[in-house]
Design a protein around this motif. Structure first.
Motif, PDB file in Angstrom:
ATOM      1  N   ILE A   1      37.903  61.920  -7.775  1.00 23.57           N
ATOM      2  CA  ILE A   1      36.450  61.939  -7.976  1.00 23.57           C
ATOM      3  C   ILE A   1      35.989  60.607  -8.555  1.00 23.57           C
ATOM      4  O   ILE A   1      34.908  60.105  -8.217  1.00 23.57           O
ATOM      5  CB  ILE A   1      36.048  63.099  -8.918  1.00 23.57           C
ATOM      6  CG1 ILE A   1      36.389  64.448  -8.287  1.00 23.57           C
ATOM      7  CG2 ILE A   1      34.556  63.041  -9.236  1.00 23.57           C
ATOM      8  CD1 ILE A   1      36.085  65.638  -9.183  1.00 23.57           C
ATOM      9  N   ASN A   2      36.805  60.021  -9.422  1.00 22.72           N
ATOM     10  CA  ASN A   2      36.435  58.744 -10.040  1.00 22.72           C
ATOM     11  C   ASN A   2      36.253  57.649  -8.990  1.00 22.72           C
ATOM     12  O   ASN A   2      35.337  56.818  -9.093  1.00 22.72           O
ATOM     13  CB  ASN A   2      37.498  58.317 -11.053  1.00 22.72           C
ATOM     14  CG  ASN A   2      37.467  59.170 -12.309  1.00 22.72           C
ATOM     15  OD1 ASN A   2      36.451  59.799 -12.612  1.00 22.72           O
ATOM     16  ND2 ASN A   2      38.572  59.203 -13.041  1.00 22.72           N
ATOM     17  N   GLU A   3      37.134  57.644  -7.978  1.00 17.20           N
ATOM     18  CA  GLU A   3      37.004  56.651  -6.913  1.00 17.20           C
ATOM     19  C   GLU A   3      35.719  56.869  -6.118  1.00 17.20           C
ATOM     20  O   GLU A   3      35.029  55.915  -5.743  1.00 17.20           O
ATOM     21  CB  GLU A   3      38.221  56.721  -5.985  1.00 17.20           C
ATOM     22  CG  GLU A   3      39.511  56.198  -6.604  1.00 17.20           C
ATOM     23  CD  GLU A   3      39.432  54.712  -6.912  1.00 17.20           C
ATOM     24  OE1 GLU A   3      38.885  53.961  -6.085  1.00 17.20           O
ATOM     25  OE2 GLU A   3      39.913  54.307  -7.989  1.00 17.20           O
ATOM     26  N   LEU A   4      35.391  58.131  -5.844  1.00 18.10           N
ATOM     27  CA  LEU A   4      34.140  58.456  -5.152  1.00 18.10           C
ATOM     28  C   LEU A   4      32.944  58.021  -5.994  1.00 18.10           C
ATOM     29  O   LEU A   4      31.991  57.411  -5.480  1.00 18.10           O
ATOM     30  CB  LEU A   4      34.072  59.958  -4.876  1.00 18.10           C
ATOM     31  CG  LEU A   4      32.753  60.484  -4.289  1.00 18.10           C
ATOM     32  CD1 LEU A   4      32.538  59.948  -2.879  1.00 18.10           C
ATOM     33  CD2 LEU A   4      32.743  62.021  -4.288  1.00 18.10           C
TER      34      LEU A   4
ATOM     35  N   THR B   1      34.335  66.877  -1.669  1.00 23.54           N
ATOM     36  CA  THR B   1      33.781  65.726  -0.945  1.00 23.54           C
ATOM     37  C   THR B   1      34.722  64.530  -1.028  1.00 23.54           C
ATOM     38  O   THR B   1      34.957  63.838  -0.032  1.00 23.54           O
ATOM     39  CB  THR B   1      32.406  65.346  -1.518  1.00 23.54           C
ATOM     40  OG1 THR B   1      31.508  66.447  -1.357  1.00 23.54           O
ATOM     41  CG2 THR B   1      31.834  64.126  -0.813  1.00 23.54           C
ATOM     42  N   ALA B   2      35.253  64.286  -2.220  1.00 26.02           N
ATOM     43  CA  ALA B   2      36.170  63.155  -2.400  1.00 26.02           C
ATOM     44  C   ALA B   2      37.380  63.291  -1.480  1.00 26.02           C
ATOM     45  O   ALA B   2      37.786  62.328  -0.815  1.00 26.02           O
ATOM     46  CB  ALA B   2      36.613  63.070  -3.862  1.00 26.02           C
ATOM     47  N   GLU B   3      37.943  64.483  -1.409  1.00 26.94           N
ATOM     48  CA  GLU B   3      39.120  64.708  -0.565  1.00 26.94           C
ATOM     49  C   GLU B   3      38.774  64.558   0.910  1.00 26.94           C
ATOM     50  O   GLU B   3      39.493  63.886   1.663  1.00 26.94           O
ATOM     51  CB  GLU B   3      39.688  66.101  -0.828  1.00 26.94           C
ATOM     52  CG  GLU B   3      40.937  66.402  -0.016  1.00 26.94           C
ATOM     53  CD  GLU B   3      41.506  67.780  -0.305  1.00 26.94           C
ATOM     54  OE1 GLU B   3      42.525  68.130   0.316  1.00 26.94           O
ATOM     55  OE2 GLU B   3      40.931  68.506  -1.146  1.00 26.94           O
ATOM     56  N   GLU B   4      37.665  65.169   1.345  1.00 26.46           N
ATOM     57  CA  GLU B   4      37.281  65.104   2.759  1.00 26.46           C
ATOM     58  C   GLU B   4      36.958  63.679   3.191  1.00 26.46           C
ATOM     59  O   GLU B   4      37.146  63.319   4.360  1.00 26.46           O
ATOM     60  CB  GLU B   4      36.074  66.004   3.022  1.00 26.46           C
ATOM     61  CG  GLU B   4      36.387  67.490   2.985  1.00 26.46           C
ATOM     62  CD  GLU B   4      35.195  68.336   3.415  1.00 26.46           C
ATOM     63  OE1 GLU B   4      34.321  67.805   4.136  1.00 26.46           O
ATOM     64  OE2 GLU B   4      35.138  69.510   3.025  1.00 26.46           O
ATOM     65  N   CYS B   5      36.469  62.871   2.257  1.00 29.92           N
ATOM     66  CA  CYS B   5      36.059  61.505   2.590  1.00 29.92           C
ATOM     67  C   CYS B   5      37.151  60.478   2.327  1.00 29.92           C
ATOM     68  O   CYS B   5      36.905  59.270   2.406  1.00 29.92           O
ATOM     69  CB  CYS B   5      34.789  61.136   1.826  1.00 29.92           C
ATOM     70  SG  CYS B   5      33.341  62.101   2.319  1.00 29.92           S
ATOM     71  N   GLY B   6      38.355  60.940   2.001  1.00 25.71           N
ATOM     72  CA  GLY B   6      39.494  60.036   1.912  1.00 25.71           C
ATOM     73  C   GLY B   6      39.663  59.319   0.589  1.00 25.71           C
ATOM     74  O   GLY B   6      40.440  58.356   0.506  1.00 25.71           O
ATOM     75  N   PHE B   7      38.979  59.766  -0.467  1.00 17.07           N
ATOM     76  CA  PHE B   7      39.142  59.144  -1.780  1.00 17.07           C
ATOM     77  C   PHE B   7      40.282  59.824  -2.532  1.00 17.07           C
ATOM     78  O   PHE B   7      40.497  61.031  -2.398  1.00 17.07           O
ATOM     79  CB  PHE B   7      37.850  59.249  -2.592  1.00 17.07           C
ATOM     80  CG  PHE B   7      36.729  58.392  -2.072  1.00 17.07           C
ATOM     81  CD1 PHE B   7      36.611  57.069  -2.469  1.00 17.07           C
ATOM     82  CD2 PHE B   7      35.802  58.904  -1.177  1.00 17.07           C
ATOM     83  CE1 PHE B   7      35.582  56.272  -1.984  1.00 17.07           C
ATOM     84  CE2 PHE B   7      34.774  58.119  -0.681  1.00 17.07           C
ATOM     85  CZ  PHE B   7      34.663  56.797  -1.085  1.00 17.07           C
ATOM     86  N   SER B   8      40.973  59.054  -3.346  1.00 16.66           N
ATOM     87  CA  SER B   8      42.119  59.595  -4.073  1.00 16.66           C
ATOM     88  C   SER B   8      41.703  60.438  -5.270  1.00 16.66           C
ATOM     89  O   SER B   8      42.504  61.219  -5.785  1.00 16.66           O
ATOM     90  CB  SER B   8      43.032  58.455  -4.539  1.00 16.66           C
ATOM     91  OG  SER B   8      42.316  57.542  -5.365  1.00 16.66           O
TER      92      SER B   8
ATOM     93  N   ASN C   1      28.961  70.526   0.339  1.00 17.17           N
ATOM     94  CA  ASN C   1      30.029  70.908  -0.590  1.00 17.17           C
ATOM     95  C   ASN C   1      29.481  71.165  -1.987  1.00 17.17           C
ATOM     96  O   ASN C   1      28.667  70.390  -2.495  1.00 17.17           O
ATOM     97  CB  ASN C   1      31.090  69.800  -0.671  1.00 17.17           C
ATOM     98  CG  ASN C   1      31.874  69.662   0.621  1.00 17.17           C
ATOM     99  OD1 ASN C   1      32.087  70.639   1.330  1.00 17.17           O
ATOM    100  ND2 ASN C   1      32.296  68.450   0.932  1.00 17.17           N
ATOM    101  N   GLU C   2      29.945  72.232  -2.600  1.00 13.88           N
ATOM    102  CA  GLU C   2      29.528  72.527  -3.970  1.00 13.88           C
ATOM    103  C   GLU C   2      30.215  71.599  -4.966  1.00 13.88           C
ATOM    104  O   GLU C   2      29.612  71.184  -5.957  1.00 13.88           O
ATOM    105  CB  GLU C   2      29.851  73.985  -4.318  1.00 13.88           C
ATOM    106  CG  GLU C   2      29.020  75.006  -3.550  1.00 13.88           C
ATOM    107  CD  GLU C   2      29.296  76.420  -4.019  1.00 13.88           C
ATOM    108  OE1 GLU C   2      30.004  76.574  -5.040  1.00 13.88           O
ATOM    109  OE2 GLU C   2      28.810  77.362  -3.375  1.00 13.88           O
ATOM    110  N   LYS C   3      31.475  71.283  -4.701  1.00 12.01           N
ATOM    111  CA  LYS C   3      32.255  70.493  -5.648  1.00 12.01           C
ATOM    112  C   LYS C   3      32.445  69.068  -5.143  1.00 12.01           C
ATOM    113  O   LYS C   3      32.732  68.842  -3.968  1.00 12.01           O
ATOM    114  CB  LYS C   3      33.620  71.142  -5.884  1.00 12.01           C
ATOM    115  CG  LYS C   3      33.537  72.527  -6.515  1.00 12.01           C
ATOM    116  CD  LYS C   3      34.924  73.095  -6.751  1.00 12.01           C
ATOM    117  CE  LYS C   3      34.856  74.466  -7.406  1.00 12.01           C
ATOM    118  NZ  LYS C   3      36.214  75.028  -7.641  1.00 12.01           N
ATOM    119  N   LEU C   4      32.309  68.110  -6.066  1.00 10.48           N
ATOM    120  CA  LEU C   4      32.523  66.710  -5.708  1.00 10.48           C
ATOM    121  C   LEU C   4      33.980  66.449  -5.337  1.00 10.48           C
ATOM    122  O   LEU C   4      34.266  65.564  -4.530  1.00 10.48           O
ATOM    123  CB  LEU C   4      32.115  65.806  -6.878  1.00 10.48           C
ATOM    124  CG  LEU C   4      30.610  65.701  -7.159  1.00 10.48           C
ATOM    125  CD1 LEU C   4      30.366  64.830  -8.386  1.00 10.48           C
ATOM    126  CD2 LEU C   4      29.874  65.136  -5.951  1.00 10.48           C
ATOM    127  N   ALA C   5      34.888  67.228  -5.908  1.00 12.13           N
ATOM    128  CA  ALA C   5      36.307  67.046  -5.591  1.00 12.13           C
ATOM    129  C   ALA C   5      36.560  67.306  -4.106  1.00 12.13           C
ATOM    130  O   ALA C   5      37.374  66.623  -3.473  1.00 12.13           O
ATOM    131  CB  ALA C   5      37.161  67.980  -6.441  1.00 12.13           C
TER     132      ALA C   5
END
Length: 340
Positions: A300-303, A291-298, A285-289
């Protein structure tokens, strides 16, 4: 998949555009039909997916009724009785097949071609099911589903006799997953079929952990395997209390047994699985957002917080590390296929 059943309601039932009662579990983008009679109301929701045909029936019955159902092709079904004040009975007189749908229970069925009768007692009933592609249970995936093999074989051979599995519990974890699936169905997006298949596989996996198979797996093996599957499906949203609820054990008991056998806590194992899962996703993924969504985080800060706590690295540095050295192959294998 094609719908392989139909039913003829008595003449007293009239097809109407709007249901009399609000649906308990509305399904996004489902096809709906509603019938009313002087005494009863029936609502149908269906969705035709490539790997599974979803059907939902809600009954408000004031006067007991019997409905003839016609099966046009022998098929494999996964059914859930979400609500029923009294059991719904489906029976086939010729081969003496009887299935009682009892609230809080699920089952797999092979329904052979023929005419059945569904007896509806007084009360409010909700029955949900999927017509399944038997190819989902090809080797080696079928090794965890020995309790289904006779039904899969019956489907492949188009047996003239219906059959069923043992029943399993339908608890809050399963209900939440069904509701999540109902809310996400959208035929207008490209990955709808992938999403539907992913949820369906997770529901199938959940069912096997509720059916004892001669003690093949010890408690901790079951808990670890279930957690691996849940991480792949839910990521950071996984709750250890849900693992405990599926296995009918306390969270403390599982943690105690895990620490005794592996010398670290079940929560630590959850974090390691989640970190491995993030590592497998973040590079693509280019964007951390994303990755955060795909990995179940609410967010980017939580990731960021999770990766920092586990590794001491920022997400960007962690991503660069994965790009440079690659993931540990054994970790990938553990995530993709639980040990037998």
């Amino acid at each position: 998949m094609e719908r392989s059943y139909d039913f003829n309601l008595p003449e007293e039932y009239q097809l109407v555009e709007l249901q009399k009662y609000e649906l308990s579990y509305p399904i996004r983008h489902a096809q709906e039909r509603h019938w009313i009679s002087p005494d009863n109301c029936i609502s149908e929701q269906t969705f035709d997916g490539r790997y599974g045909y979803l059907y939902y029936y809600e009954f408000w019955i004031e006067k007991e009724a019997t409905i003839p159902v016609y099966i046009t092709l022998g098929d494999l079904h996964l059914s859930y009785s979400l609500q029923s004040s009294k059991p719904i009975r489906q029976h086939h007189d010729i081969d003496n097949f009887v299935m009682d749908f009892i609230e809080g229970q699920g089952a797999y069925l092979y329904l052979a071609k023929g005419e059945y009768k569904v007896s509806l007692p007084q009360g409010h009933h909700i029955l949900v099911g999927f017509i399944l592609d038997a190819g989902l249970f090809r080797p080696p995936a079928n090794r965890h589903f020995n309790f289904l093999q006779h039904l899969v074989n019956a489907k492949k051979e188009q047996s003239i006799r219906s059959d069923k599995s043992v029943t399993f519990r339908v608890g809050e974890v399963t209900k939440r997953q069904l509701q999540l699936l109902f809310s996400k169905i959208n035929p207008h997006i490209l990955d709808n079929e992938y999403m539907l298949l992913k949820h369906l596989i997770f529901l199938i996996q959940l069912s096997r952990f509720k059916i004892s198979e001669d003690g093949e797996e010890q408690l901790i093996d079951q808990a670890r395997n279930l957690l691996q599957i849940m991480i792949l499906h839910q990521g950071a949203k996984v709750r250890l209390s849900d693992v405990a609820a599926v296995l009918l054990k306390s969270r403390d008991r599982i943690n105690e047994e895990h620490k005794k056998q592996y010398a670290y806590t079940f929560h630590d194992y959850r974090n390691q699985l989640l970190l491995d899962y993030i590592a497998s996703i973040i590079v693509g993924n280019e964007k951390l957002a994303t990755t955060a969504e795909e990995c179940g985080f609410s967010s980017i800060n939580e990731l960021h917080k999770f990766i920092k706590n586990q590794t001491g690295l920022t997400p960007l540095t962690f991503k660069q590390q994965q790009e440079n050295v690659g993931n540990d192959p054994s970790s990938k294998n553990d995530l993709q296929e639980p040990p037998s």
